[in-house]
Design an enzyme around this catalytic site. Structure first.
Site, PDB file in Angstrom:
ATOM      1  N   GLU A  45       1.185  -1.203  -0.069  1.00  0.00           N
ATOM      2  CA  GLU A  45      -0.007   0.034   0.352  1.00  0.00           C
ATOM      3  C   GLU A  45       0.538   1.282   0.185  1.00  0.00           C
ATOM      4  OE1 GLU A  45      -3.037   1.097  -0.138  1.00  0.00           O
ATOM      5  OE2 GLU A  45      -4.479  -1.039   0.502  1.00  0.00           O
TER       6      GLU A  45
ATOM      7  N   SER B 139     -34.216 -32.842  45.200  1.00  0.00           N
ATOM      8  CA  SER B 139     -32.512 -32.984  46.856  1.00  0.00           C
ATOM      9  C   SER B 139     -31.670 -32.312  46.752  1.00  0.00           C
ATOM     10  CB  SER B 139     -32.944 -35.242  46.278  1.00  0.00           C
ATOM     11  OG  SER B 139     -34.423 -35.530  45.981  1.00  0.00           O
TER      12      SER B 139
END
Length: 689
Positions: free
Chosen positions: A82, A342
């Site tokens: 770039e 339980s």
């Protein structure tokens, strides 16, 4: 000479005025760098790994880039492709501008724009549709302004945060996660080349829509890198042979309910850390999703895994599928109050052991019983007759549990649960009754896991927390004594694993609420507690849904796949032993409720009370030296003969006298219990040193 001097002075003044004017203009019209401030919110795990990301207000996936966490080869390729002179120019590259101008003059149109990375950043923070000479000049001016304000590293970092990568993906992190399913710190060569190529034409090169165009653009980047000498030719050939995946992956969405809570806790922060371990979380979410699919379309699964020593939540699954409407996945079922079945029974048994009224091999009746109109029944509607306390807990028999709860008192049970920071939800205006032992109160999965940290941590409950900076209130009192906790763990570790599951060396308990609405399983090793809930979020019944058949297999699978090694359960503390029935004192060989233990001619004297040592006393017996002294014992009330127990073991003292002595094995907390002929008992907990 005067003319030359005057001319030079005019030039200097003009230059100075121009610079002054440009500086004023620069200050008056600064570049809108704050545009890059709107980034996606991210929630990370205990080690900083991304758990879940949220889009920005305009629906973009825009995660902040960090150059230190980016693949170095990708950065070299990006700059070489770039903006080769990025590190040396001041925002505008004169060489690139001259090249672009000559191409424009020769072709009559823009062939290459000569844009630097800084100029591209200027375009990203001030997007304009036109591609004209005027637009380029504005970008160049902005680039010069940006270079005055930011370092090269900051410019590159902002560019890699805002660059478009197709659809609503912006920034290299979002792109790497979406296209490759990983963070951009270890990109392969062909992946890095694709990420370099995408921002030039992000829509035309989207891999999920234009795979061939994406591959061609990637290969051009690779070829350019070979010419530039960034990579060698053989690597180019190998990378070019790699296929381009046409799949866009979803960004990480783990621990959705914890992440949502983190957002509510700190709405302004863009990065929030939680105590979750990403690997453990991912494993448990897969287990929950597969289990819910097996059980039924409207069933959800919730799990909480915590460190019992610190209270840190290492994984939390609030529902089987956050986005599944049939399972109401958005509801955090780990925080929903439900009947625990339980699962509170271990605390009943722990209290009874701590009080010295039973030991593991004490016999207890499992037969129909009537407790002032309350008639509990076993889950299978059958009865076992005489069983040991160990068998009663392992088989989760209801009648023996209620017999013990009737003896220790439901109010005391609730008081102990409150010590663990949990207040069970009871119907308005009701006081704790015997039904609480079989699920007659509301608790959440998080609360249940918190209570079980006490069983895994020597009686000390660790309040759960999901955020590193969260500091829950300390719980000063133990929920049970160390000896009672060990006895409970010794019994629960002997429960058979569900069918097909291997023994893992964990202690666990299951529970099923009335009407098959909730299935539970909570297990622990020496360090971790894992709780599982299965059921319908709307509270509907699921025929055949039980803790043992539905929740326990998930518990064992989750423990196995969590990636956490099983820590051995703690060794027995001083005074905690498992005695055979013949070794038990006569009064502990069979459990007899107080009203059954009173013989004809019921005693009129008060129940026995230990007056020395007093409860909570700290007694110095000189155990650290050579002249250790015995601890004096004294009681009032009660009917002889008396049985003294120290940490569950008989103390050899006269059964007819109200005084005696005991020499402890070592320093630390100990529980002393006395039982009289009528079966009445009193206990104190002291610290000897």
């Amino acid at each position: 000479m005067p003319r030359i001097a005057a001319a030079l002075s005019a030039i200097v003044l003009t230059a100075a005025a121009s610079l002054f004017t440009l500086d004023r203009l620069d200050r008056a019209y600064p570049p809108p760098l704050d545009q890059a401030a709107d980034i996606s919110t991210e929630v990370v795990d205990r080690d900083g790994a991304l758990l879940r990301a949220y889009t920005t207000g305009d629906g973009r996936w825009r995660l902040p880039a960090d150059l230190k966490a980016l693949d170095p080869q990708f950065q070299k390729m990006l700059v070489a492709y770039e903006d080769q002179r990025f590190w040396s120019h001041h925002g505008v590259d004169p060489v690139a501008v001259l090249r672009a101008a000559s191409q424009f003059a020769a072709n009559g149109r823009i062939v290459s724009g000569g844009s630097t990375i800084t100029m591209q950043l200027a375009r990203l923070i001030e997007p304009r549709e036109e591609r004209s000479l005027g637009a380029k000049l504005r970008q160049a001016a902005r680039a010069l302004q940006i270079e005055r304000r930011l370092s090269k590293e900051e410019i590159l970092q902002r560019y890699l945060t805002l660059a478009p990568y197709g659809g609503n993906l912006e920034g290299v992190r979002a792109a790497s996660l979406a296209w490759f399913g990983k963070e951009p710190n270890r990109l392969s060569l062909h992946e890095a080349a694709l990420l370099v190529a995408l921002p030039q034409s992000p829509e035309a090169r989207r891999p999920d829509r234009h795979r061939q165009s994406a591959k061609a653009a990637r290969d051009r980047v690779l070829a350019r890198m070979a010419v530039a000498g960034v990579i060698i030719e053989s690597e180019v050939e190998r990378a070019s042979a790699e296929a381009v995946s046409g799949v866009r992956r979803p960004l990480p969405g783990l621990a959705a309910h914890v992440a949502d809570a983190a957002l509510r806790r700190d709405p302004a922060a863009t990065r929030r850390q939680v105590t979750i371990d990403r690997g453990v979380q991912e494993a448990l979410e897969k287990v929950a999703s597969a289990a819910a699919a097996r059980i039924g379309p409207k069933v959800s699964v919730a799990m909480v895994l915590a460190d019992s020593q610190t209270g840190e939540v290492l994984a939390k699954v609030g529902s089987a599928d956050y986005f599944e409407p049939r399972r109401a996945g958005w509801i955090d079922m780990a925080r929903a109050e439900r009947s625990p079945g339980s699962t509170l029974k271990p605390f009943i048994y722990g209290l009874a052991v701590e009080d010295g009224v039973v030991m593991q091999e004490t016999m207890i009746e499992d037969r129909p019983a009537n407790f002032s109109g309350y008639r509990p029944k076993n889950f299978d509607m059958g009865y076992q007759g005489d069983v040991t306390i160990r068998q009663a807990l392992q088989l989760s028999l209801n009648v023996p549990a209620i017999r013990l709860l009737d003896a220790v008192g439901p109010v005391r049970l609730v008081s102990r649960l409150k010590r663990g920071g949990v207040v069970p939800a009871l119907p308005r205006g009701e006081t704790p009754g015997l039904a609480i032992g079989l699920g007659g109160a509301g608790v959440t999965l998080e609360q249940l896991v918190q209570l079980y940290t006490g069983l895994a941590n020597g009686g000390r409950v660790s309040p759960l927390r999901s955020f590193p900076d969260e500091k829950p209130a300390a719980l000063p009192d133990a929920i049970l004594s160390r000896q009672a906790v060990w006895q409970v763990a010794d019994m629960l570790s002997g429960v058979a694993p569900p069918q097909g599951a291997p023994r893992l060396g964990i202690a666990y308990k299951t529970g099923t609420s009335y009407g098959f609405r909730d299935a539970w399983s909570v297990g622990y090793d020496g360090r971790h507690v894992l709780g599982v809930w299965v059921g319908r979020p709307d509270g509907g019944s699921v025929p055949g849904l039980t803790g043992y058949l539905a929740a326990a297999p998930i518990l064992f699978e989750a423990f196995s796949k969590s990636g956490l090694g099983i820590e051995p359960l703690p060794r027995a503390p001083a005074g905690a032993v498992r005695l055979s029935r013949t070794e038990l004192p006569f009064s502990l060989r069979r459990f007899a409720p107080p009203e059954q233990a009173l013989v004809a001619g019921a005693p009129t004297e008060p129940a026995p009370e230990i007056v020395f040592p007093p409860a909570g006393a700290r007694v110095d017996l000189g155990l650290a030296g050579d002249g250790a002294m015995p601890l004096a014992l004294k009681l009032n009330g009660g009917r002889a003969p008396f049985r003294w127990l120290a940490n569950g073991r008989p103390v050899p003292v006269s059964a007819r006298r109200r005084t005696g002595s005991w020499t402890p094995d070592g320093a630390g907390f100990s529980t002393l219990t006395v039982i009289d002929a009528a079966g009445r008992a009193d206990s104190v907990r002291v610290f000897v040193e």
